[in-house]
Design a protein around this motif. Structure first.
Motif, mmCIF file in Angstrom:
data_model
loop_
_atom_site.group_PDB
_atom_site.id
_atom_site.type_symbol
_atom_site.label_atom_id
_atom_site.label_comp_id
_atom_site.label_asym_id
_atom_site.label_seq_id
_atom_site.Cartn_x
_atom_site.Cartn_y
_atom_site.Cartn_z
ATOM 1 N N SER A 37 0.803 -1.220 0.000
ATOM 2 C CA SER A 37 0.000 0.000 0.000
ATOM 3 C C SER A 37 0.840 1.275 0.000
ATOM 4 C CB SER A 37 -0.920 0.021 1.235
ATOM 5 O OG SER A 37 -0.152 0.051 2.437
ATOM 6 N N GLN A 38 2.169 1.159 0.019
ATOM 7 C CA GLN A 38 3.011 2.349 0.115
ATOM 8 C C GLN A 38 3.385 2.877 -1.269
ATOM 9 O OE1 GLN A 38 6.335 1.402 2.677
ATOM 10 N NE2 GLN A 38 5.011 0.808 4.370
ATOM 11 N N GLN A 39 4.175 2.119 -2.010
ATOM 12 C CA GLN A 39 4.569 2.541 -3.361
ATOM 13 C C GLN A 39 3.716 1.799 -4.388
ATOM 14 O OE1 GLN A 39 8.809 2.491 -3.925
ATOM 15 N NE2 GLN A 39 8.655 2.477 -6.154
ATOM 16 N N ALA A 40 3.900 0.501 -4.477
ATOM 17 C CA ALA A 40 2.959 -0.303 -5.266
ATOM 18 C C ALA A 40 1.681 -0.489 -4.451
ATOM 19 C CB ALA A 40 3.578 -1.653 -5.588
ATOM 20 N N ARG A 41 0.571 -0.608 -5.145
ATOM 21 C CA ARG A 41 -0.713 -0.837 -4.460
ATOM 22 C C ARG A 41 -1.303 -2.126 -5.021
ATOM 23 N NH1 ARG A 41 -2.418 3.198 -1.289
ATOM 24 N NH2 ARG A 41 -1.290 5.187 -1.439
ATOM 25 N N GLU A 76 3.598 -5.650 4.430
ATOM 26 C CA GLU A 76 4.043 -4.608 5.351
ATOM 27 C C GLU A 76 3.945 -5.028 6.808
ATOM 28 O OE1 GLU A 76 1.499 -1.652 3.752
ATOM 29 O OE2 GLU A 76 2.592 -1.692 1.850
ATOM 30 N N PRO A 96 8.707 -1.966 -0.772
ATOM 31 C CA PRO A 96 7.571 -1.101 -1.161
ATOM 32 C C PRO A 96 7.199 -1.175 -2.631
ATOM 33 C CG PRO A 96 9.033 0.075 0.331
ATOM 34 C CD PRO A 96 9.725 -1.214 0.004
ATOM 35 N N ASP A 97 8.190 -1.469 -3.517
ATOM 36 C CA ASP A 97 7.877 -1.522 -4.948
ATOM 37 C C ASP A 97 7.453 -2.912 -5.418
ATOM 38 O OD1 ASP A 97 10.314 -2.751 -4.687
ATOM 39 O OD2 ASP A 97 11.363 -1.550 -6.194
ATOM 40 N N ARG A 125 9.058 -5.782 -5.438
ATOM 41 C CA ARG A 125 10.127 -6.333 -6.270
ATOM 42 C C ARG A 125 10.116 -7.849 -6.235
ATOM 43 N NH1 ARG A 125 15.736 -3.248 -5.525
ATOM 44 N NH2 ARG A 125 14.184 -1.559 -5.548
ATOM 45 N N THR A 176 9.420 -6.241 -11.013
ATOM 46 C CA THR A 176 8.389 -6.139 -9.981
ATOM 47 C C THR A 176 7.182 -6.986 -10.361
ATOM 48 O OG1 THR A 176 7.169 -4.280 -10.933
ATOM 49 C CG2 THR A 176 9.128 -3.735 -9.612
#
Length: 487
Positions: free
Chosen positions: A32-36, A72, A252-253, A255, A274
Motif C-alpha cells: 500500500s506504500q509505493q505499489a498498491r 508490510e 515497497p515496490d 520487487r 516487480t
C-alpha cells in the motif's frame, strides 16, 4: 451472524483436469506504500509466471513463509503442513538438525502453487532437495549478500568472479536477482553429496572468490568482520532455504527475484523487476532458467579445493547457531562477544540462550559446601575421600580465567520482533549520542535479522570502532528490549 464469504475462485489446470483454487480475502491490501496490490493481485501474478515459479520449487519440500497480513507486516515461518490439504497436494517427512521431524508441503503443479499463495506465501522457500531424495541436494546455492553501503556494481563484479570460479571447477551457474539488494546463483549438481559436503564446497567457493577479489568479496561469517559482498556458504547447510525465482519480496515496490541471462547481469537493475513488470517480461522472454537441471555438474573439483584449503590450515568456518558444534569448527562466537556468558547477558542477550550453561553453574554453586572466597580469585573445592576413608591429596584450585577483550567495540541498542520499532530505537540512540553517531560509517550499523522456529526478530548493534575510546557510549539496556528468546 457469519461473515460473508467474499472468496475468489481461480480455475487452473490440475493433474486430473480443471481445479478451482479458492483465494480468501481477495481485496486484502498486500502492498500500500509505493505499489498498491491486493492479495488477489499477488495470486494473479503467480498465475502469470507459474511455469517459471514451478521450475524452482516443483517436487521439493517447501517452508511456508506466510505474510498473512500483507507485505508490510511481519511474516511467520511454518514448516508443518496444514491439516486441511486438498487431495491434489502431498507432503514429505523431513528431519532437522534438532532431531525433530515435520511433514512439509510439496508443490507439484499450478493449483498447489496458488494454494500456498492463498496462505500468504509470496516468498517461495524450497529446500535444495527433491522429495524423492531428501539427503542429497541437487543444487548448490550461492547467496551474494552486500554489506551496508555496498552498491549494485560491486554485486555484479563479485557475481562475475563467482561465475568464473565455478566454471574453472566444471560447474554451470544460473543467475537471478535476489529481489532485494543481492544476487543468487543456482548451480545444478548431481544428487551424490550430503548437505555437509555441499556446504564444504560452497565454503571453498566463497574463499576462492575472496582470494580473487579481496577488496570486494568476503567469506567471513560474523557481520562485524565483513566488507563488500558476503558469499553466504551457510545457505547450503541442511534446513536452510533461499527465496526461489519469481518470489515476491516485501519491499515497497513489490520487487521480485528475477532469473537472468548472463549477458543481462552487467546491465540489469533489480528495481526493474516487480509484480507489475514481470508478467510482460515472462511473456516476452520466458524463463531464462528453463532447462537448468539438464546442466548438472560435479562437486569433485570444489571439494578438492576445500581439501587444499584445509591442508594449508584453513579449518571449517562457523555454522548457523542452531547446529551442533561440528568437527574442525573453531569457536562459534562472534569476535566482539568472545567473553564469559555472564558478561553477554549484561549486554542485552537473553539468559535463555545460555540456559544449559546457567543451570550447570547454578547446580555447581548449590552443591558446593563452601561459599566463594571473595577477592581471592579462587573457588573452594571439596577434598575427595577414598574408599577407606582417607583424605586424597588436595588439588590446587584453578585461578579464574581473565575475561577476554572483545575485538570490536559493539553495543546492542535495540531488539524487537517489530523492525520499525527496532529502527526507531536506533534513531533514539543516535539522538542521545550525536557525537558518536556522527563518526559511524555505513557498515557500523549492524541489523541482524534473527530467525526462530516460527518467528523473526531484529537486533541492532553499533560498532564504535571509529569513535575514540574515551568518547564511546557504554552498553545500556537496549530500547526496545523485546527479545523473544527470553519469553
Amino acid at each position: 451472524m457469519p461473515k460473508p464469504d467474499d472468496a475468489e475462485l481461480l480455475e487452473v489446470e490440475g493433474p486430473d483436469g480443471p481445479v478451482a483454487v479458492r483465494i480468501s480475502s481477495p481485496t486484502k491490501p498486500y502492498f500500500s506504500q509505493q505499489a498498491r496490490l491486493t492479495k488477489l493481485d499477488i495470486a494473479r501474478y503467480f498465475l502469470s509466471v507459474a511455469p517459471g515459479a514451478l521450475n524452482g520449487i516443483q517436487g521439493r519440500p517447501i517452508v511456508l513463509k506466510r505474510f498473512v497480513n500483507g507485505a508490510e507486516a511481519e511474516p511467520f515461518y511454518q514448516k508443518r503442513a496444514p491439516s486441511d490439504l486438498p487431495a491434489w497436494m502431498r507432503t514429505v517427512t523431513l528431519s532437522f538438525p534438532s532431531g525433530r521431524t515435520a511433514e512439509e508441503v510439496v508443490v507439484d503443479n499450478t493449483p498447489g502453487l496458488l494454494w500456498i499463495v492463498n496462505l500468504g506465501c509470496m516468498e517461495l522457500h524450497p529446500h535444495p532437495v527433491l522429495a524423492s531424495d531428501l539427503d542429497h541436494p541437487n543444487e548448490l546455492r550461492v547467496d551474494l549478500d552486500p554489506t551496508p553501503g555496498v552498491d549494485w556494481q560491486a554485486v555484479r563484479e563479485v557475481t562475475m568472479v563467482a561465475k568464473a570460479v565455478l566454471e574453472d571447477h566444471g560447474l554451470t551457474a544460473f543467475p537471478k536477482t535476489s529481489g532485494s539488494r543481492g544476487m543468487h546463483l543456482n548451480v545444478p549438481i548431481h544428487p551424490r553429496w550430503s548437505f555437509t559436503e555441499v556446504r564444504r564446497a560452497a565454503l571453498a567457493l566463497a574463499r576462492e572468490v575472496e582470494r580473487r577479489a579481496p577488496a570486494l568479496a568476503t567469506s567471513k561469517w560474523w557481520k562485524e568482520e565483513r566488507h563488500g559482498v558476503f558469499l553466504d556458504y551457510n545457505q547450503n547447510a541442511k534446513d536452510r532455504t533461499t527465496a526461489a525465482a519469481y518470489s515476491v519480496r516485501p519491499l515497497p515496490d513489490a520487487r521480485v527475484s528475477s532469473p537472468l541471462r548472463w549477458d543481462e547481469v552487467n546491465t540489469c537493475d533489480p528495481a526493474d523487476f516487480t509484480v507489475l513488470t514481470m508478467p510482460a517480461r515472462f511473456a516476452a522472454v520466458g524463463n531464462p532458467h528453463e532447462g537448468m537441471y539438464a546442466s548438472t555438474g560435479s562437486l569433485d573439483a570444489l571439494l578438492d579445493l576445500a581439501a587444499r584449503d584445509e591442508a594449508s590450515g584453513l579449518g571449517d568456518a562457523p555454522w548457523p547457531p542452531h547446529f551442533a558444534k561440528q568437527e574442525g569448527e573453531g569457536k562459534r562466537v562472534q569476535p566482539s562477544k568472545a567473553k564469559a556468558f555472564s558478561d553477554q547477558i549484561g549486554e542485552g542477550f537473553g539468559a535463555k540462550r545460555f540456559k544449559k550453561r546457567s543451570s550447570k553453574v547454578s547446580t555447581t554453586k548449590e552443591s558446593a559446601n563452601d561459599s566463594v572466597l571473595k577477592g581471592t580469585g579462587f573457588s573452594p573445592s571439596v577434598q575427595p575421600v577414598s574408599e577407606d576413608g582417607a583424605l586424597a591429596p588436595e588439588v590446587s584450585p584453578k585461578p579464574k580465567r581473565k575475561p577476554r577483550v572483545p575485538k570490536q567495540p559493539l553495543v546492542t541498542v535495540a531488539q524487537s520482533p517489530d523492525k520499525f520499532a527496532a529502527e526507531a530505537g536506533l534513531e533514539r540512540w543516535k539522538e542521545r549520542f550525536p557525537a558518536a553517531a556522527a563518526q559511524l560509517a555505513v557498515d557500523d550499523i549492524l541489523i541482524d535479522r534473527m530467525r526462530g522456529s516460527s518467528y523473526v526478530w531484529y537486533r541492532i548493534r553499533v560498532n564504535l570502532r571509529h569513535v575514540p575510546e574515551d568518547q564511546r557510549p557504554a552498553q545500556e539496556a537496549p530500547n526496545p528490549d523485546d527479545d523473544p528468546t527470553r519469553s
